[in-house]
Scaffold this motif. Sequence first.
Motif, PDB file in Angstrom:
ATOM      1  N   THR A  51       0.849  -1.202   0.000  1.00 45.74           N
ATOM      2  CA  THR A  51       0.000   0.000   0.000  1.00 45.74           C
ATOM      3  C   THR A  51       0.881   1.246   0.000  1.00 45.74           C
ATOM      4  N   MET A  52       0.195   2.377  -0.208  1.00 48.74           N
ATOM      5  CA  MET A  52       0.886   3.659  -0.054  1.00 48.74           C
ATOM      6  C   MET A  52       0.421   4.350   1.231  1.00 48.74           C
ATOM      7  N   GLY A  53      -0.228   3.601   2.128  1.00 50.80           N
ATOM      8  CA  GLY A  53      -0.654   4.179   3.406  1.00 50.80           C
ATOM      9  C   GLY A  53      -1.924   4.998   3.272  1.00 50.80           C
ATOM     10  N   LEU A  82       8.446   7.089  -7.652  1.00 48.88           N
ATOM     11  CA  LEU A  82       8.649   6.721  -9.066  1.00 48.88           C
ATOM     12  C   LEU A  82       7.346   6.654  -9.861  1.00 48.88           C
ATOM     13  N   GLN A  83       6.216   6.491  -9.188  1.00 45.56           N
ATOM     14  CA  GLN A  83       4.964   6.334  -9.927  1.00 45.56           C
ATOM     15  C   GLN A  83       4.156   7.627 -10.005  1.00 45.56           C
ATOM     16  N   PHE A  84       4.728   8.720  -9.464  1.00 44.65           N
ATOM     17  CA  PHE A  84       4.028  10.017  -9.519  1.00 44.65           C
ATOM     18  C   PHE A  84       4.559  10.820 -10.695  1.00 44.65           C
ATOM     19  N   SER A 143      -2.762   9.139 -19.362  1.00 45.07           N
ATOM     20  CA  SER A 143      -2.897  10.394 -18.616  1.00 45.07           C
ATOM     21  C   SER A 143      -1.776  10.584 -17.605  1.00 45.07           C
ATOM     22  N   ARG A 144      -1.103   9.502 -17.227  1.00 47.98           N
ATOM     23  CA  ARG A 144      -0.025   9.595 -16.217  1.00 47.98           C
ATOM     24  C   ARG A 144       1.221   8.922 -16.791  1.00 47.98           C
ATOM     25  N   PRO A 145       1.928   9.600 -17.720  1.00 46.71           N
ATOM     26  CA  PRO A 145       3.069   8.958 -18.377  1.00 46.71           C
ATOM     27  C   PRO A 145       4.104   8.465 -17.358  1.00 46.71           C
ATOM     28  N   GLY A 146       4.560   7.233 -17.542  1.00 43.38           N
ATOM     29  CA  GLY A 146       5.585   6.660 -16.651  1.00 43.38           C
ATOM     30  C   GLY A 146       5.001   6.028 -15.396  1.00 43.38           C
ATOM     31  N   HIS A 147       3.723   6.270 -15.128  1.00 41.91           N
ATOM     32  CA  HIS A 147       3.120   5.803 -13.872  1.00 41.91           C
ATOM     33  C   HIS A 147       3.299   4.295 -13.678  1.00 41.91           C
ATOM     34  N   PHE A 148       2.924   3.514 -14.699  1.00 40.67           N
ATOM     35  CA  PHE A 148       2.925   2.066 -14.486  1.00 40.67           C
ATOM     36  C   PHE A 148       4.336   1.469 -14.478  1.00 40.67           C
ATOM     37  N   LYS A 182      -9.901  -2.169  -7.494  1.00 40.92           N
ATOM     38  CA  LYS A 182     -10.169  -0.761  -7.825  1.00 40.92           C
ATOM     39  C   LYS A 182      -9.161  -0.239  -8.852  1.00 40.92           C
ATOM     40  N   ASP A 183      -7.903  -0.669  -8.701  1.00 37.28           N
ATOM     41  CA  ASP A 183      -6.869  -0.266  -9.666  1.00 37.28           C
ATOM     42  C   ASP A 183      -6.765  -1.380 -10.710  1.00 37.28           C
ATOM     43  N   ALA A 184      -7.776  -1.448 -11.588  1.00 42.23           N
ATOM     44  CA  ALA A 184      -7.925  -2.614 -12.481  1.00 42.23           C
ATOM     45  C   ALA A 184      -6.762  -2.738 -13.465  1.00 42.23           C
ATOM     46  N   GLN A 185      -6.301  -1.610 -13.970  1.00 40.45           N
ATOM     47  CA  GLN A 185      -5.204  -1.667 -14.950  1.00 40.45           C
ATOM     48  C   GLN A 185      -3.912  -2.076 -14.248  1.00 40.45           C
ATOM     49  N   GLN A 186      -3.710  -1.560 -13.044  1.00 36.14           N
ATOM     50  CA  GLN A 186      -2.543  -1.947 -12.244  1.00 36.14           C
ATOM     51  C   GLN A 186      -2.561  -3.453 -11.980  1.00 36.14           C
ATOM     52  N   LEU A 187      -3.728  -3.969 -11.609  1.00 38.11           N
ATOM     53  CA  LEU A 187      -3.863  -5.402 -11.321  1.00 38.11           C
ATOM     54  C   LEU A 187      -3.538  -6.235 -12.571  1.00 38.11           C
ATOM     55  N   SER A 219      -7.633   6.806  -0.908  1.00 36.00           N
ATOM     56  CA  SER A 219      -6.913   7.689   0.028  1.00 36.00           C
ATOM     57  C   SER A 219      -7.080   9.160  -0.364  1.00 36.00           C
ATOM     58  N   ARG A 220      -7.215   9.434  -1.656  1.00 39.87           N
ATOM     59  CA  ARG A 220      -7.307  10.833  -2.088  1.00 39.87           C
ATOM     60  C   ARG A 220      -8.700  11.420  -1.885  1.00 39.87           C
ATOM     61  N   ASN A 221      -9.696  10.594  -1.485  1.00 34.12           N
ATOM     62  CA  ASN A 221     -11.056  11.132  -1.269  1.00 34.12           C
ATOM     63  C   ASN A 221     -11.079  12.217  -0.198  1.00 34.12           C
TER      64      ASN A 221
HETATM   65  N1  BAL Z   1      -3.547   3.168  -6.169  1.00 31.85           N
HETATM   66  C1  BAL Z   1      -2.902   3.901  -7.222  1.00 31.85           C
HETATM   67  C2  BAL Z   1      -1.673   4.559  -6.799  1.00 31.85           C
HETATM   68  C3  BAL Z   1      -1.496   5.902  -7.427  1.00 31.85           C
HETATM   69  O1  BAL Z   1      -2.492   6.573  -7.709  1.00 31.85           O
HETATM   70  O2  BAL Z   1      -0.356   6.308  -7.647  1.00 31.85           O
END
Ligand code: BAL
Length: 319
Positions: A51-53, A82-84, A143-148, A182-187, A219-221
């Motif tokens: 997790t990211m906490g 690295l994923q931001f 939308s988030r280049p480099g994220h994955f 929830k993070d279907a593409q990540q999964l 977490s961002r809610n």
């Molecule tokens: N659960 C996704 C992590 C992120 O938004 O960077």
Amino acid sequence: MSVPRLLHTAAELKAAIAETLAAKAAARSAGGDGAGERKPDGPLSLGLVPTMGALHTGHRAMMDAARAENDVVVATVFVNPLQFNDPEDLRRYPRTLEADLELLGDAGVDLVFAPEESEVYPGGPPLVRVSSGELGNRYEGASRPGHFDGVLTVVAKLLHYAAPTASPAVSPVRYRAYFGQKDAQQLALIRRMAADLGFDAEIKAVPVVRSADGLAESSRNVFLDPAHRRAAAVLSRALFALRDSVSAGSPPDLAGAVALVEAEPLVELDYFDIVDPQTLQPLGSADRPLEKPALALLAAQVGPVRLIDNLPLEIPRTG
Ligand code: BAL
Ligand SMILES: Nc1ncnc2c1ncn2[C@@H]1O[C@H](COP(=O)(O)OP(=O)(O)OP(=O)(O)O)[C@@H](O)[C@H]1O
Ligand SMILES: CC(C)(CO)[C@@H](O)C(=O)[O-]
């Protein structure tokens, strides 16, 4: 409530895992391991929950799933730079370690790995990374280049750090890692990485946990003000409306679902599509019912927050 052991370095984590597994093995042979549903003579098992906490009930469901299935549960709390792709998003990401440890203790997690950035990336940002390929360039990746690439690189490292090593006292050990649907593409990407790069861990998916108004917990809610929070509920309403049309045997009314979201002025839709859950290739046509199970997935900007959500679309049974 038990207090989980907090580890800050990979070496400490490895040692704590070996020690905890050995203690479980010893308790088993003494006949009192409290394994519940697990077979007392089957292999020991370790569940990893990255997790990211800023933990919430969605994370709690993952801890509960891991706790129910494994002898030893390890959670990690690491906001992975690295994923931001947006430095401001990284700077303001909620960090609540004290409260997280309470939730993790309550969930019966054994070990918590919360490293500093310098532990995970001692030489600064790594030169060699895991490439998420074509699957990582679509939807969230567009939308988030480099994220994955950042996600897969840290998940690969976490899977290595927590991998149980067999020993004469403890052998073999089943290894499972838990990720939210929830993070279907990540999964989908983590499953591909595990298969393509030969990781031992079995990748387990945990269904999306929603609040009473249907909004997926995230977490961002916490950054949503009351008006944006109310507006955000349109995302799950649109997903459920789409699912209902498909369950009734109609062609998926994607245009109708998009129109529902677009009628909400505080929500700016990024994408909304129907895809194959493994490949994320677009599926479905407005004229024909779906021929195989699919996933509806979307992302939207709601005030200061980018939200993602998805829902499986099952085809109705015939006969
Ligand atoms: N659960 C996704 C992590 C992120 O938004 O960077
Ligand atoms: N509502 C939820 N239901 C099920 N799993 C979830 C939920 N929210 C997050 N997860 C899962 O928890 C794990 C850790 O996610 P993370 O710490 O990024 O939390 P998050 O709530 O997704 O935060 P954010 O989306 O704001 O980054 C991921 O595998 C993620 O899919
Ligand atoms: C899997 C993960 C912990 C990797 O940093 C993160 O992407 C998340 O929280 O979903």
